[in-house]
Design a protein around this motif. Structure first.
Motif, PDB file in Angstrom:
ATOM      1  N   ALA A  83     -29.437  -2.911  28.734  1.00 52.85           N
ATOM      2  CA  ALA A  83     -28.098  -3.298  28.262  1.00 52.85           C
ATOM      3  C   ALA A  83     -27.114  -2.152  28.443  1.00 52.85           C
ATOM      4  CB  ALA A  83     -28.165  -3.733  26.803  1.00 52.85           C
ATOM      5  N   ARG A  84     -27.513  -0.934  28.077  1.00 52.34           N
ATOM      6  CA  ARG A  84     -26.611   0.211  28.239  1.00 52.34           C
ATOM      7  C   ARG A  84     -26.322   0.488  29.706  1.00 52.34           C
ATOM      8  NH1 ARG A  84     -29.788   2.372  24.123  1.00 52.34           N
ATOM      9  NH2 ARG A  84     -30.894   3.685  25.623  1.00 52.34           N
ATOM     10  N   ALA A  85     -27.356   0.351  30.554  1.00 50.85           N
ATOM     11  CA  ALA A  85     -27.148   0.583  31.980  1.00 50.85           C
ATOM     12  C   ALA A  85     -26.155  -0.409  32.575  1.00 50.85           C
ATOM     13  CB  ALA A  85     -28.488   0.517  32.726  1.00 50.85           C
ATOM     14  N   SER A 133     -33.272 -16.696  21.696  1.00 46.68           N
ATOM     15  CA  SER A 133     -33.126 -15.275  22.028  1.00 46.68           C
ATOM     16  C   SER A 133     -31.896 -15.092  22.906  1.00 46.68           C
ATOM     17  CB  SER A 133     -34.371 -14.750  22.754  1.00 46.68           C
ATOM     18  OG  SER A 133     -34.549 -15.413  23.997  1.00 46.68           O
ATOM     19  N   GLY A 134     -31.554 -13.835  23.156  1.00 47.57           N
ATOM     20  CA  GLY A 134     -30.440 -13.514  24.053  1.00 47.57           C
ATOM     21  C   GLY A 134     -29.101 -13.981  23.550  1.00 47.57           C
ATOM     22  N   THR A 135     -28.879 -13.919  22.232  1.00 48.33           N
ATOM     23  CA  THR A 135     -27.675 -14.468  21.628  1.00 48.33           C
ATOM     24  C   THR A 135     -26.461 -13.571  21.839  1.00 48.33           C
ATOM     25  OG1 THR A 135     -28.285 -13.408  19.548  1.00 48.33           O
ATOM     26  CG2 THR A 135     -28.946 -15.695  19.838  1.00 48.33           C
ATOM     27  N   GLY A 136     -25.277 -14.198  21.907  1.00 51.40           N
ATOM     28  CA  GLY A 136     -24.033 -13.452  21.968  1.00 51.40           C
ATOM     29  C   GLY A 136     -23.128 -13.920  23.086  1.00 51.40           C
ATOM     30  N   ALA A 160     -22.219 -20.919  17.165  1.00 50.66           N
ATOM     31  CA  ALA A 160     -23.280 -20.479  16.259  1.00 50.66           C
ATOM     32  C   ALA A 160     -23.959 -19.208  16.742  1.00 50.66           C
ATOM     33  CB  ALA A 160     -24.321 -21.590  16.100  1.00 50.66           C
ATOM     34  N   PHE A 161     -23.871 -18.926  18.043  1.00 51.13           N
ATOM     35  CA  PHE A 161     -24.606 -17.795  18.599  1.00 51.13           C
ATOM     36  C   PHE A 161     -23.788 -16.507  18.648  1.00 51.13           C
ATOM     37  CE2 PHE A 161     -26.218 -21.703  20.668  1.00 51.13           C
ATOM     38  CZ  PHE A 161     -27.439 -21.748  20.014  1.00 51.13           C
ATOM     39  N   ALA A 162     -22.560 -16.547  18.215  1.00 47.67           N
ATOM     40  CA  ALA A 162     -21.740 -15.336  18.179  1.00 47.67           C
ATOM     41  C   ALA A 162     -22.173 -14.456  17.010  1.00 47.67           C
ATOM     42  CB  ALA A 162     -20.260 -15.706  18.053  1.00 47.67           C
ATOM     43  N   ASP A 163     -22.392 -13.182  17.295  1.00 43.97           N
ATOM     44  CA  ASP A 163     -22.742 -12.215  16.242  1.00 43.97           C
ATOM     45  C   ASP A 163     -23.945 -12.670  15.419  1.00 43.97           C
ATOM     46  OD1 ASP A 163     -20.495 -10.575  16.913  1.00 43.97           O
ATOM     47  OD2 ASP A 163     -19.221 -11.992  15.833  1.00 43.97           O
ATOM     48  N   LEU A 164     -24.928 -13.249  16.111  1.00 44.16           N
ATOM     49  CA  LEU A 164     -26.131 -13.726  15.431  1.00 44.16           C
ATOM     50  C   LEU A 164     -27.356 -12.984  15.975  1.00 44.16           C
ATOM     51  CD1 LEU A 164     -27.614 -15.712  13.538  1.00 44.16           C
ATOM     52  CD2 LEU A 164     -27.744 -17.284  15.495  1.00 44.16           C
ATOM     53  N   PRO A 165     -27.903 -12.036  15.234  1.00 43.85           N
ATOM     54  CA  PRO A 165     -29.097 -11.329  15.723  1.00 43.85           C
ATOM     55  C   PRO A 165     -30.345 -12.203  15.638  1.00 43.85           C
ATOM     56  CG  PRO A 165     -28.508 -10.559  13.527  1.00 43.85           C
ATOM     57  CD  PRO A 165     -27.429 -11.511  13.949  1.00 43.85           C
ATOM     58  N   TRP A 166     -31.146 -12.168  16.694  1.00 46.20           N
ATOM     59  CA  TRP A 166     -32.408 -12.932  16.732  1.00 46.20           C
ATOM     60  C   TRP A 166     -33.400 -12.129  17.557  1.00 46.20           C
ATOM     61  CZ3 TRP A 166     -31.472 -17.972  14.581  1.00 46.20           C
ATOM     62  CH2 TRP A 166     -32.634 -18.724  14.341  1.00 46.20           C
ATOM     63  N   ALA A 167     -34.634 -12.121  17.165  1.00 49.51           N
ATOM     64  CA  ALA A 167     -35.635 -11.291  17.827  1.00 49.51           C
ATOM     65  C   ALA A 167     -35.870 -11.734  19.266  1.00 49.51           C
ATOM     66  CB  ALA A 167     -36.954 -11.334  17.056  1.00 49.51           C
ATOM     67  N   GLY A 221     -30.838  -7.148  18.560  1.00 49.15           N
ATOM     68  CA  GLY A 221     -31.060  -8.586  18.480  1.00 49.15           C
ATOM     69  C   GLY A 221     -29.892  -9.431  18.917  1.00 49.15           C
ATOM     70  N   ALA A 222     -28.818  -8.803  19.383  1.00 52.78           N
ATOM     71  CA  ALA A 222     -27.628  -9.570  19.786  1.00 52.78           C
ATOM     72  C   ALA A 222     -27.099  -9.084  21.132  1.00 52.78           C
ATOM     73  CB  ALA A 222     -26.550  -9.473  18.712  1.00 52.78           C
ATOM     74  N   ILE A 223     -27.999  -8.783  22.048  1.00 44.19           N
ATOM     75  CA  ILE A 223     -27.611  -8.465  23.424  1.00 44.19           C
ATOM     76  C   ILE A 223     -27.426  -9.795  24.153  1.00 44.19           C
ATOM     77  CG2 ILE A 223     -28.253  -7.284  25.554  1.00 44.19           C
ATOM     78  CD1 ILE A 223     -30.085  -5.487  23.858  1.00 44.19           C
ATOM     79  N   PRO A 224     -26.253 -10.046  24.738  1.00 44.55           N
ATOM     80  CA  PRO A 224     -25.956 -11.400  25.265  1.00 44.55           C
ATOM     81  C   PRO A 224     -26.635 -11.700  26.599  1.00 44.55           C
ATOM     82  CG  PRO A 224     -24.107  -9.954  25.682  1.00 44.55           C
ATOM     83  CD  PRO A 224     -25.083  -9.145  24.871  1.00 44.55           C
TER      84      PRO A 224
END
Length: 321
Positions: free
Chosen positions: A64-66, A219-222, A152-159, A74-77
């Motif tokens: 994600a940083r790269a 997974s992969g929310t945001g 619903a998936f905005a700013d929602l952390p999920w494993a 848990g909220a990397i889109p």
């Protein structure tokens, strides 16, 4: 023009996954002379420290940083980025098998389910109207990937799916009391279990001796703003054996990785190219890069590990991961 940086990310370079029934003994690891030579040429640049309870594993944080993506735990889109959906909150719905025993529920990811596209489409169509009632639009992308779109998936952390694969789910499900926006999705997961359990797809799968596809993981929310940097190379060679706790196959995958991706990166480094290597475990990740000052003592400690008189002790090298 500056030379292009060649960056290789290696998820599960170290693994602590042990499945029920294992004795925990690791098989002998192969010698990795190319990895030793490569690390001797590079300088340690940074350590991404974490723990095994983070929702996003180290390799996802590093990638994600790269890419310049948001890297909130848990909220990397990932769903929005991989599907090319801009300015729309998304998630992946991954059909899977929820295996219930007397005191726990574990998740089997789709890789071992032999789920066909036709079977997946039937389950997808069964779930779609239920999702729409909750304001979620579903798109079928593949047998193992359904794209879900909705606020619903905005700013929602999920494993991450990698965190829960073959593991007990209790610790990874979000707390609906603490995260009210997760309640409707938790309810939808429960509804899917009941809906799928009695579906004809699973009747036919059961008759063929295949695991039921009786749920899905989120997974992969945001949301993604449409901006991303060029992607580094990520190798998945070690992922499946690590998630399955198959340490013998994991060690063999390391041998293949040494012969292919590591050999390619070593040749590039020896040819004067700017290279970067990031090795990831289940807690942390360490990056090495060329053209950087060597930290005092760091190279010396690595060289002691890589003495040619004895095989490379990968476990010692990666103990920080």
């Amino acid at each position: 023009m500056a030379p292009t940086l060649q960056h290789l990310i290696v998820p599960y370079a170290a693994t602590g996954v042990h499945l029920p029934g294992q004795d925990g003994a690791a098989p002998p690891l192969p010698t990795l002379p190319r990895l030793a030579r490569l690390l001797e040429r590079l300088a340690q640049q940074e350590i991404d420290r974490g723990d095994e309870y983070s929702l996003s594993p180290p390799h996802e944080r590093v990638l994600a940083r790269a890419l310049g993506l948001p890297a909130s735990d848990g909220a990397i889109p990932w769903a929005a980025w991989q599907a090319g959906e801009r300015q729309q909150a998304c998630a992946w719905f991954t059909p899977c098998h929820w295996q219930a025993s007397m005191d726990q529920v574990t998740l089997q990811p789709p890789e071992g389910l032999e789920l066909s596209e036709a079977e997946s489409r039937e389950l997808f169509e069964a779930l779609r109207p239920w999702a729409e009632e909750d304001g979620i639009a579903l798109q079928f992308l593949s047998a193992t990937r359904w794209l879900a779109l909705g606020p619903a998936f905005a700013d929602l952390p999920w494993a991450s799916l990698d965190r829960v694969a073959h593991r007990q789910l209790d610790a990874w499900l979000p707390d609906g009391e603490r995260l009210p926006q997760a309640r409707a999705l938790l309810r939808l997961q429960n509804e899917a279990q009941m809906l799928f359990y009695s579906h004809r797809v699973n009747d036919l799968r059961s008759a063929r001796g295949l695991p039921l596809v009786n749920g899905f993981w989120i997974s992969g929310t945001g949301a993604w703003d449409g901006q991303a940097l060029p992607a580094p190379q990520v190798t998945d060679r070690l992922r499946l054996p690590a998630l399955r706790g198959d340490l013998t196959s994991w060690a063999k995958a390391w041998e293949q990785l040494e012969q292919d991706e590591i050999a390619t990166l070593l040749a590039a480094a020896e040819g004067g190219a700017e290279v970067r290597l990031t090795l990831c475990g289940e807690r942390s990740a360490i990056s090495w890069a060329s053209g950087l000052p060597t930290k005092p003592g760091a190279l010396l400690r690595l060289r002691r590990l890589f003495q040619r008189q004895r095989p490379l002790d990968l476990a010692s090298l990666l103990s920080q991961l």
